[in-house]
Motif scaffolding. Structure first.
Motif, PDB file in Angstrom:
ATOM      1  N   GLY A 337       0.782  -1.229   0.000  1.00  0.00           N
ATOM      2  CA  GLY A 337       0.000   0.000   0.000  1.00  0.00           C
ATOM      3  C   GLY A 337       0.812   1.277   0.000  1.00  0.00           C
ATOM      4  N   LEU A 338       1.747   1.352   0.972  1.00  0.00           N
ATOM      5  CA  LEU A 338       2.446   2.615   1.179  1.00  0.00           C
ATOM      6  C   LEU A 338       3.254   3.043  -0.043  1.00  0.00           C
ATOM      7  N   SER A 339       4.029   2.103  -0.573  1.00  0.00           N
ATOM      8  CA  SER A 339       4.886   2.478  -1.698  1.00  0.00           C
ATOM      9  C   SER A 339       4.033   2.807  -2.923  1.00  0.00           C
ATOM     10  N   SER A 340       2.986   2.035  -3.122  1.00  0.00           N
ATOM     11  CA  SER A 340       2.121   2.265  -4.275  1.00  0.00           C
ATOM     12  C   SER A 340       1.401   3.620  -4.169  1.00  0.00           C
ATOM     13  N   ALA A 341       0.956   3.947  -2.951  1.00  0.00           N
ATOM     14  CA  ALA A 341       0.260   5.233  -2.758  1.00  0.00           C
ATOM     15  C   ALA A 341       1.224   6.387  -3.016  1.00  0.00           C
ATOM     16  N   LYS A 342       2.479   6.220  -2.581  1.00  0.00           N
ATOM     17  CA  LYS A 342       3.464   7.297  -2.781  1.00  0.00           C
ATOM     18  C   LYS A 342       3.737   7.515  -4.271  1.00  0.00           C
ATOM     19  N   VAL A 343       3.761   6.420  -5.012  1.00  0.00           N
ATOM     20  CA  VAL A 343       3.964   6.533  -6.471  1.00  0.00           C
ATOM     21  C   VAL A 343       2.798   7.310  -7.083  1.00  0.00           C
ATOM     22  N   LYS A 344       1.576   6.982  -6.649  1.00  0.00           N
ATOM     23  CA  LYS A 344       0.380   7.668  -7.187  1.00  0.00           C
ATOM     24  C   LYS A 344       0.406   9.154  -6.853  1.00  0.00           C
ATOM     25  N   LEU A 345       0.845   9.455  -5.632  1.00  0.00           N
ATOM     26  CA  LEU A 345       0.894  10.863  -5.197  1.00  0.00           C
ATOM     27  C   LEU A 345       1.777  11.682  -6.147  1.00  0.00           C
ATOM     28  N   LYS A 346       2.943  11.103  -6.490  1.00  0.00           N
ATOM     29  CA  LYS A 346       3.877  11.801  -7.399  1.00  0.00           C
ATOM     30  C   LYS A 346       3.322  11.851  -8.815  1.00  0.00           C
ATOM     31  N   LYS A 347       2.872  10.664  -9.261  1.00  0.00           N
ATOM     32  CA  LYS A 347       2.441  10.521 -10.644  1.00  0.00           C
ATOM     33  C   LYS A 347       1.252  11.428 -10.967  1.00  0.00           C
ATOM     34  N   LYS A 348       0.414  11.669  -9.952  1.00  0.00           N
ATOM     35  CA  LYS A 348      -0.792  12.472 -10.187  1.00  0.00           C
ATOM     36  C   LYS A 348      -0.626  13.895  -9.671  1.00  0.00           C
ATOM     37  N   ASN A 349       0.595  14.243  -9.233  1.00  0.00           N
ATOM     38  CA  ASN A 349       0.901  15.607  -8.765  1.00  0.00           C
ATOM     39  C   ASN A 349      -0.034  16.060  -7.648  1.00  0.00           C
ATOM     40  N   LEU A 350      -0.172  15.201  -6.630  1.00  0.00           N
ATOM     41  CA  LEU A 350      -1.117  15.495  -5.543  1.00  0.00           C
ATOM     42  C   LEU A 350      -0.420  16.149  -4.357  1.00  0.00           C
ATOM     43  N   ASP A 351      -1.216  16.783  -3.502  1.00  0.00           N
ATOM     44  CA  ASP A 351      -0.687  17.333  -2.259  1.00  0.00           C
ATOM     45  C   ASP A 351      -0.824  16.324  -1.125  1.00  0.00           C
ATOM     46  N   LEU A 352      -1.907  15.573  -1.189  1.00  0.00           N
ATOM     47  CA  LEU A 352      -2.175  14.563  -0.150  1.00  0.00           C
ATOM     48  C   LEU A 352      -2.773  13.335  -0.811  1.00  0.00           C
ATOM     49  N   ILE A 353      -2.453  12.175  -0.245  1.00  0.00           N
ATOM     50  CA  ILE A 353      -3.176  10.978  -0.706  1.00  0.00           C
ATOM     51  C   ILE A 353      -3.613  10.184   0.528  1.00  0.00           C
ATOM     52  N   VAL A 354      -4.822   9.662   0.454  1.00  0.00           N
ATOM     53  CA  VAL A 354      -5.376   8.924   1.591  1.00  0.00           C
ATOM     54  C   VAL A 354      -5.352   7.444   1.229  1.00  0.00           C
ATOM     55  N   LEU A 355      -4.580   6.689   2.004  1.00  0.00           N
ATOM     56  CA  LEU A 355      -4.421   5.273   1.694  1.00  0.00           C
ATOM     57  C   LEU A 355      -5.350   4.442   2.566  1.00  0.00           C
ATOM     58  N   ASN A 356      -6.094   3.546   1.958  1.00  0.00           N
ATOM     59  CA  ASN A 356      -6.854   2.583   2.774  1.00  0.00           C
ATOM     60  C   ASN A 356      -6.885   1.221   2.117  1.00  0.00           C
ATOM     61  N   ASN A 357      -7.042   0.222   2.983  1.00  0.00           N
ATOM     62  CA  ASN A 357      -7.025  -1.162   2.519  1.00  0.00           C
ATOM     63  C   ASN A 357      -8.375  -1.797   2.851  1.00  0.00           C
ATOM     64  N   PRO A 358      -9.186  -2.083   1.813  1.00  0.00           N
ATOM     65  CA  PRO A 358     -10.533  -2.576   2.083  1.00  0.00           C
ATOM     66  C   PRO A 358     -10.555  -3.958   2.727  1.00  0.00           C
ATOM     67  N   LYS A 359      -9.388  -4.625   2.777  1.00  0.00           N
ATOM     68  CA  LYS A 359      -9.380  -5.988   3.327  1.00  0.00           C
ATOM     69  C   LYS A 359      -9.283  -5.990   4.857  1.00  0.00           C
ATOM     70  N   ILE A 360      -8.889  -4.826   5.427  1.00  0.00           N
ATOM     71  CA  ILE A 360      -8.770  -4.764   6.888  1.00  0.00           C
ATOM     72  C   ILE A 360     -10.159  -4.558   7.488  1.00  0.00           C
TER      73      ILE A 360
END
Ligand code: CTP
Length: 407
Positions: A337-360
């Motif tokens: 989750g964490l590494s993938s969310a960080k990639v998305k944050l950069k790739k999409k030029n975001l200020d914040l990204i909210v990570l959640n895992n629906p399996k928990i």
């Protein structure tokens, strides 16, 4: 919260007006001061004497009130009441009054007040379903929302006409709660901000009866929309198919497909100070839509569907972000989750990204709670404990505000 609050009530001529004396009484019991203005049509449903007695104040029923009434200044009552009130509640608001307010017509005590008021205005429409659903009424409501009026959505239920549908005035205790919550949140730390929020799933049609969808309920995005509106922001909510009720005071745009969500988001992004993409947008859509229902043939043991990529909304507009805009994405990850969310944050030029895992347990789709990590563009990670989606919404909005104020 109602203690010592100055509530101005505007009553118009709908059958639900008969409930207003009870509302006045409850406001008074809660410690509020109440003044009432009403239209001529409203006086056909309830007697102003009842309202004057319960509010312990004279009631304005005419543009030129009787100058012998001591507490109402015949010529300037609208200016006095307009500066006196903490809140103007128009309930029930008929389609006619709503139209007048939308166009600035001031020909009765309620429409005059709406034009001369200095405080927030809450409008609680009540009417027959057909009148409510009429595009003219919907357009007027949209215009009023655009201009910052707050709308309490009418409820679905039995109507005076004997029909059942949308248009009922909410019960008195709900109206009181709405006004109370509104006043509580009147800290309004997001006043003046335009917030664009997307929520829910998208449905990608295959044929007239089938679509590709996902399990998003829309609850997270709707909670953000509700709380941003309560904090004074002007909120536009672009929602995929969802049965959730539109939060009060929120402008909702319904869409179905990823492409429609893209178009609605792009149309509204320019005036937005922040974009919060909580929607679960389909990444793929059928290459072709079949106009006819697809039939199985004898002997068919498998079926394949060609899919093409949808436009990534955040990625497309993320790099066109204006200097002072804040963009927030959500990342739904079941592993790494964490590494993938960080990639998305950069790739999409975001200020914040909210990570959640629906399996928990306690997180993800459908439920009322979530467990999220908020990742900042600086790399800062904040693990929030299990919280209601309502609380997460406010935590997230606090951070959006911080970002906005820093820029
Ligand atoms: N998003 C978007 N447009 C899409 C797909 C996703 O704007 N076509 C947004 C979502 O609303 C969310 C963020 O991008 O805020 C991340 O969505 P997610 O589905 O988790 O990630 P994807 O980028 O689609 O990557 P993948 O599905 O491969 O994990």
């Amino acid at each position: 919260m109602l203690q010592n609050k100055k509530i101005l009530m505007g009553i118009t001529g709908g059958i639900a007006a008969y409930k207003m004396p009870l509302l006045v009484r409850e406001f008074k019991k809660a410690g509020a001061e109440v003044r009432v203005v009403m239209t001529k049509a409203a006086t056909e449903f309830i007697n102003p004497i009842t309202l004057a007695t319960l509010s312990e104040n004279d009631v304005v029923t005419d543009t030129f009130p009787d100058s012998s009434v001591p507490t109402v200044k015949a010529e300037t009552w609208h200016i006095h009441l307009g500066t006196w009130a903490d809140i103007l509640l128009i309930a029930p608001a008929t389609a006619n009054t709503i139209a007048k307010i939308a166009y600035g017509i001031a020909d009765n005590p309620v429409s005059i007040m709406a034009l001369s008021i200095r405080c927030p205005v809450i409008i609680s429409p009540a009417m027959d379903t057909y009148m409510w659903e009429n595009p003219v009424t919907q357009e007027n409501i949209n215009n009023l929302q655009e201009r910052g009026y707050f709308i309490i959505n009418p409820e679905i239920g039995e109507l005076a006409s004997g029909l059942s549908g949308k248009g009922r005035l909410p019960e008195i205790n709900k109206l009181i709660k709405s006004v109370d919550v509104f006043l509580q949140n009147l800290k309004h730390d997001m006043t003046g901000l335009n917030i664009l929020i997307t929520a829910g799933p998208t449905h990608e049609p295959i044929d007239p009866v089938r679509y590709i969808g996902n399990r998003s309920s829309g609850k997270m995005g709707f909670a953000i929309a509700k709380n941003a509106a309560m904090r004074g922001a002007k909120v536009t909510l672009v929602s995929g198919p969802s049965h959730l009720q539109t939060p009060n005071f929120v402008k909702r745009i319904d869409v179905e497909t990823a492409e429609e969500m893209y178009n609605a988001t792009v149309r509204n992004i320019r005036k937005a100070d922040a974009l919060i993409m909580a929607a679960a947008v389909a990444d793929f859509t059928p290459t072709e839509y079949s106009e006819q229902k697809i039939k199985k043939e004898d002997g068919d043991n498998s079926f394949s569907l060609n899919l093409k990529r949808t436009k990534d909304i955040l990625e497309t507009i993320g790099f066109k972000k204006k200097e002072n805009q804040v963009f927030v994405g959500f990342a739904l990850e079941t592993n790494e989750g964490l590494s993938s969310a960080k990639v998305k944050l950069k790739k999409k030029n975001l200020d914040l990204i909210v990570l959640n895992n629906p399996k928990i347990k306690g997180a993800g789709f459908g439920g009322d709670t979530n467990i999220v990590t908020i990742i900042h563009k600086s790399g800062k990670e904040e693990n929030l404990p299990k919280m209601t989606k309502h609380s997460i919404a406010n935590e997230l909005l606090n951070r959006v505000l911080e970002f906005y104020n820093k820029q």
